[in-house]
Scaffold this motif. Sequence first.
Motif, mmCIF file in Angstrom:
data_model
loop_
_atom_site.group_PDB
_atom_site.id
_atom_site.type_symbol
_atom_site.label_atom_id
_atom_site.label_comp_id
_atom_site.label_asym_id
_atom_site.label_seq_id
_atom_site.Cartn_x
_atom_site.Cartn_y
_atom_site.Cartn_z
ATOM 1 N N HIS A 492 0.851 -1.190 0.000
ATOM 2 C CA HIS A 492 0.000 0.000 0.000
ATOM 3 C C HIS A 492 0.885 1.237 0.000
ATOM 4 O O HIS A 492 1.961 1.256 0.603
ATOM 5 C CB HIS A 492 -0.918 -0.010 1.220
ATOM 6 N N SER A 552 -1.622 9.822 1.783
ATOM 7 C CA SER A 552 -1.328 8.461 1.311
ATOM 8 C C SER A 552 -2.042 7.389 2.122
ATOM 9 O O SER A 552 -2.109 6.241 1.700
ATOM 10 C CB SER A 552 0.182 8.205 1.357
ATOM 11 N N ARG A 554 -5.069 6.873 2.537
ATOM 12 C CA ARG A 554 -6.253 6.356 1.853
ATOM 13 C C ARG A 554 -5.882 5.567 0.600
ATOM 14 O O ARG A 554 -6.266 4.421 0.442
ATOM 15 C CB ARG A 554 -7.192 7.507 1.502
ATOM 16 N N SER A 555 -5.132 6.172 -0.293
ATOM 17 C CA SER A 555 -4.789 5.480 -1.541
ATOM 18 C C SER A 555 -3.785 6.303 -2.324
ATOM 19 O O SER A 555 -3.567 7.491 -2.049
ATOM 20 C CB SER A 555 -6.040 5.252 -2.403
ATOM 21 N N GLU A 556 -3.185 5.664 -3.329
ATOM 22 C CA GLU A 556 -2.272 6.380 -4.220
ATOM 23 C C GLU A 556 -3.038 7.432 -5.017
ATOM 24 O O GLU A 556 -2.539 8.518 -5.300
ATOM 25 C CB GLU A 556 -1.583 5.392 -5.162
ATOM 26 N N LYS A 557 -4.283 7.104 -5.376
ATOM 27 C CA LYS A 557 -5.127 8.059 -6.097
ATOM 28 C C LYS A 557 -5.338 9.324 -5.269
ATOM 29 O O LYS A 557 -5.285 10.448 -5.794
ATOM 30 C CB LYS A 557 -6.474 7.406 -6.426
ATOM 31 N N ASN A 558 -5.549 9.158 -3.980
ATOM 32 C CA ASN A 558 -5.748 10.307 -3.101
ATOM 33 C C ASN A 558 -4.478 11.140 -2.982
ATOM 34 O O ASN A 558 -4.527 12.369 -2.925
ATOM 35 C CB ASN A 558 -6.185 9.822 -1.713
ATOM 36 N N LYS A 560 -2.141 11.383 -5.317
ATOM 37 C CA LYS A 560 -2.011 12.112 -6.585
ATOM 38 C C LYS A 560 -2.931 13.325 -6.608
ATOM 39 O O LYS A 560 -2.557 14.407 -7.084
ATOM 40 C CB LYS A 560 -2.339 11.187 -7.760
ATOM 41 N N ALA A 561 -4.150 13.149 -6.081
ATOM 42 C CA ALA A 561 -5.109 14.259 -6.037
ATOM 43 C C ALA A 561 -4.584 15.391 -5.163
ATOM 44 O O ALA A 561 -4.765 16.584 -5.480
ATOM 45 C CB ALA A 561 -6.455 13.768 -5.528
#
Length: 657
Positions: A492, A552, A554-558, A560-561
């Motif tokens: 993760h 980080s 939450r997620s890699e997408k978060n 990046k956002a």
Amino acid sequence: MEGPITSNYKSKKKTFVPERYRYFYEDSERNVEAFIHEFEPNTLNVKGMTGCGATTMLLENYQPMILSCPTNELCDCKSNSDRHAGKVLWYKKGVTDEDILEYLEHIDVPKLIVVYDSTPYLIQALKRVEEEEVGQKYVLAIDEAHMMMTALSYRDKAIKNLTALLPEFENVQFITATPVPEEFSPEVFKNYNYVEYEWAGAIRLNVITSEQYNPIKAVVNCIESFRIDGKIMVQSENNEEIAAEELVIFLNSVKEIATIIKSAKLKPEECKVIVAEKYRNSSLLAEAFGIEPDEVEIAKASDVNKKYTFVTSKAFEGVDFYSESALSIVISVVRSKSTLLDMGVSLPQIAGRIRTPENQLKNTILFIYNTSSYGTSPKEQEENVILNIEEAERCIEIYDRCTDEAEKTVLRKRYSDDFNHGLLQSQETAEGIQVKLDHDAIKHKRYQNYITGTYCQEMKVHNALEQTAIAINQDFFFEEENVVLNYVRKPHVRELAKKYIAAKKLLESDPEKADQESIELKRELIKVLDKEMPILKKAYSKLGAEKMQTASNRSEKNLKAAIVEYDKLYSLRGCLNDKFEAGKFYFNTKIVELLAPEYYKLNIERPVKAIDIAYFFEVESKKKKDLTGIRKGGYLIKKPILKTRPTMLPQAIATIG
């Protein structure tokens, strides 16, 4: 203690080996009591476990010996070992009759080693150079004898030619640690005795199982985690965590190995690849590495170790690996039948490959597999076999009705595919060439159905492993929560971010307060992560440690956002002077009202917070009374923060998002 067992073999018995014994034979110079000096004549010897010195005994006892092995890799391993180099002659391409004669003249007890395929040629050569009858002088020993069934689909000709030689020898020994179940044993075994050795001091085998939808992707995850940490941790039986610093990956598919190499972006200098030396294999590996086929190096087990070793069935059996810190990973993929393992045969064989006594993981396997129903039930599979047998019998009836030899020749040509890949075989007799059922081919087809049927569900896999434990006197453990399974899953981003931040903080601290080894390890970690996960470097430089970790989680997408939002907000720095006046106090509600249109223009979807102002101006938090006399919070605006200033988020804004 010995006891008879009812069976279809000529005779069958079990020999119990006391706990004080670990090997069949040891050199007397080592002052180790020898358990046995030679096997009983004409016997299938089921030695019970790998690494117990059976081959050493054969190569060092006082019987002239021809040792027939399934692979050149095994011949190389045994003949060129420190213990046997110069004493054993490996008969291979380039060895002449003169070489054999010279060897025989200078050795008291000849020991010749040869691959299955070349055994007939060695015997012909011995007949040319010796006056004695080869079958009377030499014992013929067939090593890894279970492969006379397991390898039948792709070594049919070599195995049948080897079987045809057996009647010439007064003493034939078959050696295996892991026989196939008796109902699938080659027909020729019925002519021989069966002795099974059960060791009181048998090795305990630790199998860590992991069922995955995509085993190949799971291995790539392991490699990526391994690259980042430089090791992976494995939990032993006594719950001690042991570091594996090399990975030996057993996977019987060069195509799948190439997929792993390409997906994990491995380099040739990182990998030791042990596969058959074929142009197709070199081409697959070359494409994966991004090099030319003639640049691909096909390795041997004895070559210098590398971080990643990939092994096909070329070295599943009998070949020794030496490493103080390697972990064996075994892969089965249901879509590729070549990768499926009989857990009673191949898995224990693989477990015995690492021979370094100091390696605490030498008897541990990480077994990654998937399951599938195959679309046909065991009953349907057996019905298909019966149908194939009936068709083969009709072909034999047609052939036997022919009286014209020319017609028979035509039919044999028509049957050629069935001779090679079906259930028919031809045999030359005094009455001419006969066509009959190939009972070993029938057994092999049922044996394959038996293996594939095991991979229907996770419970069947575990049951098969447990049955194997009873059959070969080795214990299997199923550590479903073993720490090593953390590496099978893709790490993760929060875990990687945490490692990155810790490494950065250490490197940015006073170097004199940290030991040099730790600093070098952290530098290497940062180097790897900057290459593998460049988003971490960007996040650390822009968001700072606290905001980076929060985003980080939450997620890699978060994450990046958060970086995208940072870049948008950064564009507003120095551009809000017309909305906010230095030296003036603004209530929180007013700040939100003034910033909202700017956020809208930049497509920032999250709600505006008054604390955001601290990202654009140096501010001071205050409270004042509004027009109604109620004290409310706000900020005193000072000078603007320009784009040329350091880009790290100030502590006051670290909780945005």
